[in-house]
Every structure is written in C-alpha cells, then in structure tokens.
Write an enzyme that holds these catalytic residues in place. Structure first.
Site, PDB file in Angstrom:
ATOM      1  N   LYS A   9      -0.174   6.673  -0.887  1.00 27.58           N
ATOM      2  CA  LYS A   9      -1.691   6.506  -0.614  1.00 27.58           C
ATOM      3  C   LYS A   9      -2.589   7.406  -1.669  1.00 27.58           C
ATOM      4  O   LYS A   9      -1.894   7.794  -2.589  1.00 27.58           O
ATOM      5  CB  LYS A   9      -1.977   6.609   0.863  1.00 27.58           C
ATOM      6  N   SER A  16       4.892   4.731  10.709  1.00 27.83           N
ATOM      7  CA  SER A  16       5.407   6.001  11.184  1.00 27.83           C
ATOM      8  C   SER A  16       6.924   6.202  11.158  1.00 27.83           C
ATOM      9  O   SER A  16       7.681   6.654  11.983  1.00 27.83           O
ATOM     10  CB  SER A  16       5.064   6.148  12.611  1.00 27.83           C
ATOM     11  N   GLU A  48      -4.809  -1.395   4.752  1.00 23.59           N
ATOM     12  CA  GLU A  48      -5.965  -0.563   4.424  1.00 23.59           C
ATOM     13  C   GLU A  48      -6.830  -1.109   3.290  1.00 23.59           C
ATOM     14  O   GLU A  48      -8.028  -0.875   3.510  1.00 23.59           O
ATOM     15  CB  GLU A  48      -5.571   1.074   3.874  1.00 23.59           C
ATOM     16  N   GLU A  54       4.070  -4.103   8.616  1.00 29.88           N
ATOM     17  CA  GLU A  54       3.493  -2.861   9.099  1.00 29.88           C
ATOM     18  C   GLU A  54       2.382  -3.064  10.055  1.00 29.88           C
ATOM     19  O   GLU A  54       1.381  -3.270  10.081  1.00 29.88           O
ATOM     20  CB  GLU A  54       2.629  -2.238   7.758  1.00 29.88           C
ATOM     21  N   GLY A 108       0.412   5.693  10.386  1.00 31.01           N
ATOM     22  CA  GLY A 108      -0.367   7.042  10.476  1.00 31.01           C
ATOM     23  C   GLY A 108      -0.700   7.461  11.975  1.00 31.01           C
ATOM     24  O   GLY A 108      -1.513   8.639  12.040  1.00 31.01           O
ATOM     25  N   HIS A 113      -1.849  -4.271   1.454  1.00 34.97           N
ATOM     26  CA  HIS A 113      -1.834  -3.428   2.541  1.00 34.97           C
ATOM     27  C   HIS A 113      -2.992  -3.140   3.604  1.00 34.97           C
ATOM     28  O   HIS A 113      -4.068  -3.717   3.125  1.00 34.97           O
ATOM     29  CB  HIS A 113      -1.826  -2.022   1.986  1.00 34.97           C
ATOM     30  N   ASN A 163       4.851   5.122   0.147  1.00 38.38           N
ATOM     31  CA  ASN A 163       3.473   4.715  -0.342  1.00 38.38           C
ATOM     32  C   ASN A 163       2.816   6.154  -0.125  1.00 38.38           C
ATOM     33  O   ASN A 163       2.382   6.439   0.929  1.00 38.38           O
ATOM     34  CB  ASN A 163       2.829   3.752   0.477  1.00 38.38           C
TER      35      ASN A 163
HETATM   36  P1  13P Z   1       2.939   6.044   7.831  1.00 41.77           P
HETATM   37  O1  13P Z   1       4.198   6.008   7.443  1.00 41.77           O
HETATM   38  O2  13P Z   1       2.056   7.422   7.348  1.00 41.77           O
HETATM   39  O3  13P Z   1       2.621   5.614   9.139  1.00 41.77           O
HETATM   40  O4  13P Z   1       2.324   4.843   6.855  1.00 41.77           O
HETATM   41  C1  13P Z   1       2.874   3.693   6.726  1.00 41.77           C
HETATM   42  C2  13P Z   1       2.111   2.806   5.726  1.00 41.77           C
HETATM   43  O5  13P Z   1       1.155   2.429   5.590  1.00 41.77           O
HETATM   44  C3  13P Z   1       3.049   2.531   4.470  1.00 41.77           C
HETATM   45  O6  13P Z   1       2.352   1.982   3.778  1.00 41.77           O
END
Ligand code: 13P
Length: 255
Positions: free
Chosen positions: A11, A216, A100, A170, A176, A98, A9
């Site tokens: 983003k 992560s 976010e 997740e 992150g 997601h 992803n």
């Molecule tokens: P990270 O791998 O940067 O922690 O992000 C995970 C994520 O949100 C994947 O959708």
C-alpha cells in the site's frame, strides 16, 4: 498443481530507503529459505520504486507487482501509469480492484474489467481483488455480491485468458482490522468462487485458477488458512512490511 502465492501489498508505506532494505531482506531470505518450488513470492511496492527494485531480485521465486494501472496503453491521462510502462521496468503482476481503490477512487467493475484486458494483453498477471462489506455479510448477500464481482469483471474472458488471472478474496471487514476470516469462512467463499468459475468455464479451468485470501493474514494464522483446499495463498498487507514475518508467511504452505 496450482501455483501458491505469498503476495505482499505494501500500500502507501515505506520511503525509498526503508523499502529497499525491506525488499532486499525478503528477497534474500526467500532465496535462502523457501524450498517449496510451487510457491511464488510477489511484492506489490509503490510505483516510484518499481524500476529500482526490479534490479534487487536475485531469485526466480520473487516477482514484482504494481498496485494499480490505467487500462489505456498511453495517452493524455495525467498522473496515471500504463501496463506497457510497468512491463518495461520489470513488473510481472498488477494488483487491481482492491477495495480501497473501489471505495476511495470509485472504481467500477467495468473499469476494472478494462484493466484486466490491458494486463493480459501485455502478458502480465492480474491479481484481481474482490470481497464483501460486513453489512453485506450480515445481510446474507455476500456470496451473490462476490460472484457478481467476478462475473462483471472476468466473465468476458476466454477460458485460456481466465486461467492467467489470480483472484484475491479480501473481505473488507478483515482488511487492516486484525479480524481474520476464519479458515472455514475463507474456504467456504473460495469454494463458492471456484464453483462459480466452474459454472462458466468448467471444473478443469476453475481448478487451475489460484485464489488467494487477504485480510489480516499474519505469520500465526497463515498456516491454517493455507491448509484449506481452495486457499492458494495470501494477499498480505500490514504483515508484508516486516521481512521476517512475511518470509515466514511464504513458508507456511503445507508440503
Ligand atoms: P491487511 O493484511 O493489512 O489486513 O491488508 C490486506 C490487504 O488489503 C491486502 O491487499
């Protein structure tokens, strides 16, 4: 055997030229190096790049994902992108729910359920994200909360439809942050979720659903996570922006 996934992803990262290089590098490395026939590499790239990057795919091991969609097929929804549009440019997976998007765009379980339906109606694959906050985990309500996310957005589906969904667990506290859930924590939640699917659809159906872990995931922890019996791969954010590292993650499955 369930399909295993290394899903990236991106983003809101990379310009078009940077992204083209990254996407091509991953595609070429996966084509040459990935030998496990049960592993699929999916890259969720920004909308403006989808059509162009579809043409860079040179192996069936790689597929293209969008990071969102609107549930309606067409209409007056300025700025939105529908599933038929995504399909028409070569997208086969859509990341939805997601954290976010749930947090910053206030997307509800019910709205995400509509997206699930629109993706399945076009015969694309939803990558349905779920996961709890740190406060919920500390309060001990994390299992119930994530079970509820599944019930609210997926349990209206028939068994045949549910089998076509990929779930990504997740935990928000691991996204992150560099803090990964331990392989035990990931396995524990994945088992809870598979048992929840089994309670509604039966064990046979639940056993067919791929459940990915996100938060992560890095080249140095993927192997241990992917060795867990109910962890069918990863949804990878930051580490998917490095072609060598992401390809190494895709090569981290047992067998
Ligand atoms: P990270 O791998 O940067 O922690 O992000 C995970 C994520 O949100 C994947 O959708």
């Amino acid at each position: 055997m369930r399909t295993k996934y290394a899903a990236g992803n991106w983003k809101m990262n990379k310009t078009f030229e940077e992204g083209k290089i990254l996407f091509s590098e991953v595609t070429n490395m996966v084509k040459d190096e990935l030998v496990n026939p049960n592993v699929k590499v999916v890259m969720g790239v920004p909308f403006p790049y989808l059509s162009s990057f579809a043409n860079l795919i040179n192996t069936e091991k790689v597929a293209l994902a969008a990071q969102n969609c609107h549930p309606k097929a067409s209409g007056a929804y300025t700025g939105e992108t529908s599933v038929p549009m995504l399909k028409s440019v070569g997208v086969s997976y859509v990341i939805i729910g997601h954290s976010e998007r749930r947090e910053y765009f206030e997307e509800s379980d019910a709205f995400i359920a509509q997206k699930v339906d629109s993706i399945l109606a076009e015969e694309l694959t939803p990558i349905f994200c779920c996961g709890e906050t740190l406060a919920q985990r500390e309060d001990g309500v994390h299992f119930d909360f994530v079970r509820g996310q599944l019930s609210n957005s997926l349990f209206h589906l028939s068994a045949d439809a549910l089998k076509k969904v990929v779930i990504a667990y997740e935990p928000i506290w691991a996204i992150g942050t560099g803090v990964t859930a331990s392989s035990e924590q990931a396995q524990e939640m994945h088992k809870v979720l598979r048992d929840h699917l089994a309670s509604k659809y039966g064990q046979e159906v639940a056993d067919e659903v791929s459940i990915l872990y996100g938060g992560s995931v890095k080249p140095n922890n993927a192997e241990e996570l992917f060795a867990q019996p109910d962890v069918d791969g990863g949804l990878v954010g930051g580490a998917s922006l490095d072609s060598r590292g992401f390809t190494d993650i895709a090569k981290s499955f047992p067998g």
